[in-house]
Design a protein around this motif. Structure first.
Motif, mmCIF file in Angstrom:
data_model
loop_
_atom_site.group_PDB
_atom_site.id
_atom_site.type_symbol
_atom_site.label_atom_id
_atom_site.label_comp_id
_atom_site.label_asym_id
_atom_site.label_seq_id
_atom_site.Cartn_x
_atom_site.Cartn_y
_atom_site.Cartn_z
ATOM 1 N N GLU A 29 -38.410 -18.757 15.778
ATOM 2 C CA GLU A 29 -39.920 -18.591 16.158
ATOM 3 C C GLU A 29 -40.871 -19.950 15.856
ATOM 4 O O GLU A 29 -41.296 -20.437 16.969
ATOM 5 N N LEU A 30 -40.817 -20.270 14.246
ATOM 6 C CA LEU A 30 -41.382 -21.445 13.789
ATOM 7 C C LEU A 30 -40.452 -22.904 13.765
ATOM 8 O O LEU A 30 -41.531 -24.138 13.168
ATOM 9 N N LEU A 31 -39.455 -22.776 15.123
ATOM 10 C CA LEU A 31 -38.632 -24.194 14.802
ATOM 11 C C LEU A 31 -39.362 -25.313 14.700
ATOM 12 O O LEU A 31 -38.996 -26.194 15.248
ATOM 13 N N TRP A 32 -40.072 -24.646 15.925
ATOM 14 C CA TRP A 32 -40.872 -25.722 16.516
ATOM 15 C C TRP A 32 -41.959 -27.258 15.995
ATOM 16 O O TRP A 32 -42.492 -27.987 15.609
ATOM 17 N N ARG A 53 -47.433 -12.105 20.871
ATOM 18 C CA ARG A 53 -46.137 -11.244 21.076
ATOM 19 C C ARG A 53 -45.125 -11.367 20.065
ATOM 20 O O ARG A 53 -44.243 -10.916 19.712
ATOM 21 N N THR A 54 -44.855 -13.107 20.610
ATOM 22 C CA THR A 54 -43.542 -13.546 19.743
ATOM 23 C C THR A 54 -43.900 -13.416 18.429
ATOM 24 O O THR A 54 -43.162 -13.417 17.694
ATOM 25 N N LEU A 55 -45.405 -14.198 17.692
ATOM 26 C CA LEU A 55 -44.916 -13.775 16.089
ATOM 27 C C LEU A 55 -45.196 -12.445 15.381
ATOM 28 O O LEU A 55 -44.796 -12.219 14.623
ATOM 29 N N PRO A 56 -45.720 -11.361 15.794
ATOM 30 C CA PRO A 56 -45.586 -10.342 15.612
ATOM 31 C C PRO A 56 -44.340 -9.101 15.293
ATOM 32 O O PRO A 56 -43.750 -8.814 14.269
ATOM 33 N N ARG A 57 -42.978 -10.337 16.578
ATOM 34 C CA ARG A 57 -42.201 -9.930 17.011
ATOM 35 C C ARG A 57 -41.163 -9.993 16.119
ATOM 36 O O ARG A 57 -40.241 -9.463 15.089
ATOM 37 N N ALA A 58 -41.134 -11.058 15.563
ATOM 38 C CA ALA A 58 -40.322 -12.188 13.907
ATOM 39 C C ALA A 58 -40.997 -11.319 13.044
ATOM 40 O O ALA A 58 -40.560 -10.986 11.771
ATOM 41 N N VAL A 59 -42.194 -10.629 12.266
ATOM 42 C CA VAL A 59 -42.637 -10.443 11.626
ATOM 43 C C VAL A 59 -42.311 -8.932 11.685
ATOM 44 O O VAL A 59 -41.656 -8.796 9.799
ATOM 45 N N ALA A 60 -42.060 -8.298 12.334
ATOM 46 C CA ALA A 60 -41.584 -6.595 11.802
ATOM 47 C C ALA A 60 -39.731 -6.840 12.362
ATOM 48 O O ALA A 60 -39.296 -6.418 11.533
ATOM 49 N N SER A 61 -39.491 -7.980 12.458
ATOM 50 C CA SER A 61 -38.081 -8.185 13.076
ATOM 51 C C SER A 61 -37.689 -8.401 11.266
ATOM 52 O O SER A 61 -36.293 -7.285 10.744
ATOM 53 N N ASN A 62 -37.927 -8.922 11.284
ATOM 54 C CA ASN A 62 -37.945 -10.095 9.705
ATOM 55 C C ASN A 62 -37.909 -8.813 8.206
ATOM 56 O O ASN A 62 -37.330 -8.771 7.733
ATOM 57 N N ILE A 63 -38.880 -8.126 8.460
ATOM 58 C CA ILE A 63 -38.978 -7.146 7.466
ATOM 59 C C ILE A 63 -38.288 -5.633 7.844
ATOM 60 O O ILE A 63 -37.362 -5.452 7.013
ATOM 61 N N LYS A 64 -37.768 -5.461 9.017
ATOM 62 C CA LYS A 64 -37.098 -4.645 9.429
ATOM 63 C C LYS A 64 -35.448 -4.948 8.692
ATOM 64 O O LYS A 64 -34.648 -4.600 7.749
ATOM 65 N N ALA A 65 -35.164 -6.005 8.925
ATOM 66 C CA ALA A 65 -34.039 -6.880 8.101
ATOM 67 C C ALA A 65 -33.778 -7.196 6.955
ATOM 68 O O ALA A 65 -32.590 -6.519 6.486
ATOM 69 N N ALA A 66 -34.932 -7.060 6.091
ATOM 70 C CA ALA A 66 -34.717 -7.256 4.900
ATOM 71 C C ALA A 66 -34.465 -5.687 4.202
ATOM 72 O O ALA A 66 -33.837 -5.592 2.934
ATOM 73 N N THR A 95 -44.009 -16.310 6.036
ATOM 74 C CA THR A 95 -43.882 -17.415 6.689
ATOM 75 C C THR A 95 -44.965 -17.887 7.885
ATOM 76 O O THR A 95 -45.584 -18.379 8.118
ATOM 77 N N VAL A 96 -44.491 -16.596 8.174
ATOM 78 C CA VAL A 96 -44.705 -16.720 10.311
ATOM 79 C C VAL A 96 -46.044 -16.362 9.369
ATOM 80 O O VAL A 96 -47.316 -16.197 10.197
ATOM 81 N N ILE A 97 -46.745 -15.359 8.609
ATOM 82 C CA ILE A 97 -47.994 -14.791 8.142
ATOM 83 C C ILE A 97 -48.908 -16.177 7.573
ATOM 84 O O ILE A 97 -50.136 -16.771 8.324
ATOM 85 N N ALA A 98 -48.150 -17.125 6.997
ATOM 86 C CA ALA A 98 -48.577 -17.977 6.545
ATOM 87 C C ALA A 98 -49.361 -19.715 7.467
ATOM 88 O O ALA A 98 -49.957 -20.310 7.736
ATOM 89 N N ALA A 99 -48.095 -19.660 8.229
ATOM 90 C CA ALA A 99 -48.384 -20.122 9.411
ATOM 91 C C ALA A 99 -49.587 -19.835 10.413
ATOM 92 O O ALA A 99 -50.118 -20.855 10.776
ATOM 93 N N VAL A 100 -49.419 -18.735 11.060
ATOM 94 C CA VAL A 100 -50.668 -18.177 11.208
ATOM 95 C C VAL A 100 -51.977 -18.601 10.224
ATOM 96 O O VAL A 100 -52.952 -18.909 11.521
ATOM 97 N N ALA A 101 -51.642 -18.106 9.279
ATOM 98 C CA ALA A 101 -53.404 -18.502 8.718
ATOM 99 C C ALA A 101 -53.466 -20.288 8.654
ATOM 100 O O ALA A 101 -54.513 -20.320 9.121
ATOM 101 N N ALA A 102 -52.577 -21.017 8.440
ATOM 102 C CA ALA A 102 -52.783 -22.527 8.319
ATOM 103 C C ALA A 102 -53.256 -23.177 9.587
ATOM 104 O O ALA A 102 -54.458 -23.807 9.649
ATOM 105 N N ALA A 103 -52.631 -22.533 10.816
ATOM 106 C CA ALA A 103 -53.309 -22.937 12.232
ATOM 107 C C ALA A 103 -54.892 -22.713 12.398
ATOM 108 O O ALA A 103 -55.177 -23.381 13.234
ATOM 109 N N GLY A 104 -54.949 -21.266 12.023
ATOM 110 C CA GLY A 104 -56.459 -20.482 11.855
ATOM 111 C C GLY A 104 -56.981 -21.295 11.097
ATOM 112 O O GLY A 104 -57.851 -21.837 11.638
ATOM 113 N N PHE A 105 -56.619 -21.602 10.105
ATOM 114 C CA PHE A 105 -57.703 -22.795 9.391
ATOM 115 C C PHE A 105 -58.076 -23.719 10.453
ATOM 116 O O PHE A 105 -59.034 -24.492 10.244
#
Length: 315
Positions: free
Chosen positions: A135-138, A260-273, A287-297
């Protein structure tokens, strides 16, 4: 047997460090199954590179940027030179598959289509970082999970693989000069252009997954430090872009991505782990959480900067 199409391909460039990749980009543009009307290389305020390109590229138009330094002015110089019905853009660190141009032109049979973009796949210098989710390949300039998997209408495309009607491009005076990529500044000039053209013409953009280019991802863009800087810049850029849009034009795609997209990414990766499918899934969730924090900052910094500038101007 090749076919012809009334489209020119514009390739901006600025540094000798990308000479080898520029050669590959130009070769791929010339080797399309449909023949472009013209391939145009535009050099951004680099006389030595301009002379080298002019001397070594046969069958290619080589221009010097006559606008301000930066990707936006560089692309505009090439586009405003073209006389074809359609204008396509490639970056100088990409390689287009042989069907790229023809597939990208297909949606233009519909007069309501003002532009189109294709799929961008990564060409890693080594290997993809295990912590980077789809989801963060952009952040490395390539297509990411959540984008359409078949031809579909889309709000905006990326200038690394873009085609646009020349009359629509000229109607809005092209890319917004001074807003885009220059040095460490990274602003979404391609998104802003798409939104402006749609608002001005009433037309729409299409995403064409089978129009494919490969985009170089060097080692220095595969680091977590670069990733955080890219997210921070995106946050600043989106706030700056929002200030340029009409009041009734919202950043709905960004809001949906965040909600939608990023919360699903967090949930699916936590489940897989937790199911033991690989520890790297936990890293991807973080990484998704860090991305949101950096963009928000970054967005907060840009908002405060704009407020400070507004207060200074009102004094």
């Amino acid at each position: 047997m090749t076919q012809s199409i009334d489209v020119s391909v514009v390739i901006p460039t600025h540094t000798e460090r990308r000479w080898a990749s520029l050669q590959r980009t130009v070769a791929s543009a010339l080797d399309q199954k449909v023949t472009p009307a013209e391939v145009v290389v535009v050099v951004d305020h680099n006389p030595a590179l301009f002379e080298r390109a002019k001397a070594e590229f046969d069958g290619v138009t080589v221009l010097e940027n006559v606008s301000e330094r930066g990707a936006s002015g560089n692309r505009n110089t090439g586009a405003f030179h073209c006389r074809s019905e359609l204008i396509a853009f490639l970056d100088d660190d990409t390689v287009a598959h042989s069907t790229w141009l023809g597939n990208l032109a297909a949606p233009f049979d519909d007069p309501r289509v003002v532009g189109a973009g294709g799929s961008i796949v990564p060409a890693w210098e080594r290997t993809r970082p295990s912590w980077l989710p789809d989801e963060l390949l952009w952040t490395v300039g390539v297509s990411y999970a959540g984008m359409p998997t078949s031809v579909a209408e889309i709000r905006n495309v990326w200038s690394a693989s873009m085609m646009v009607r020349r009359d629509a491009f000229e109607k809005v005076n092209g890319f917004r000069v001074g807003f885009g990529k220059l040095g460490d500044q990274n602003r979404p000039e391609d998104t802003e252009l798409c939104l402006r053209i749609s608002a001005e013409t009433g037309g729409h953009w299409m995403y064409v997954p089978d129009s494919v280019i490969e985009h170089d991802v060097p080692l220095d863009r595969s680091t977590f430090r670069f990733f955080l800087r890219r997210c921070y810049a995106e946050g600043r850029g989106k706030v700056q872009m929002a200030s340029l849009l009409p009041r009734d034009q919202k950043l709905g795609a960004e809001q949906d991505y965040l909600k939608r997209t990023l919360p699903r990414a967090v949930a699916s990766n936590i489940k897989a782990a937790t199911l033991g499918r690989g520890g790297y899934h936990a890293l991807r969730a973080a990484t998704v959480i860090a991305a949101v924090a950096a963009a928000g900052f970054g967005g907060g910094v840009e908002t405060l900067a704009a407020l400070s500038e507004s207060e200074s101007a009102s004094r």
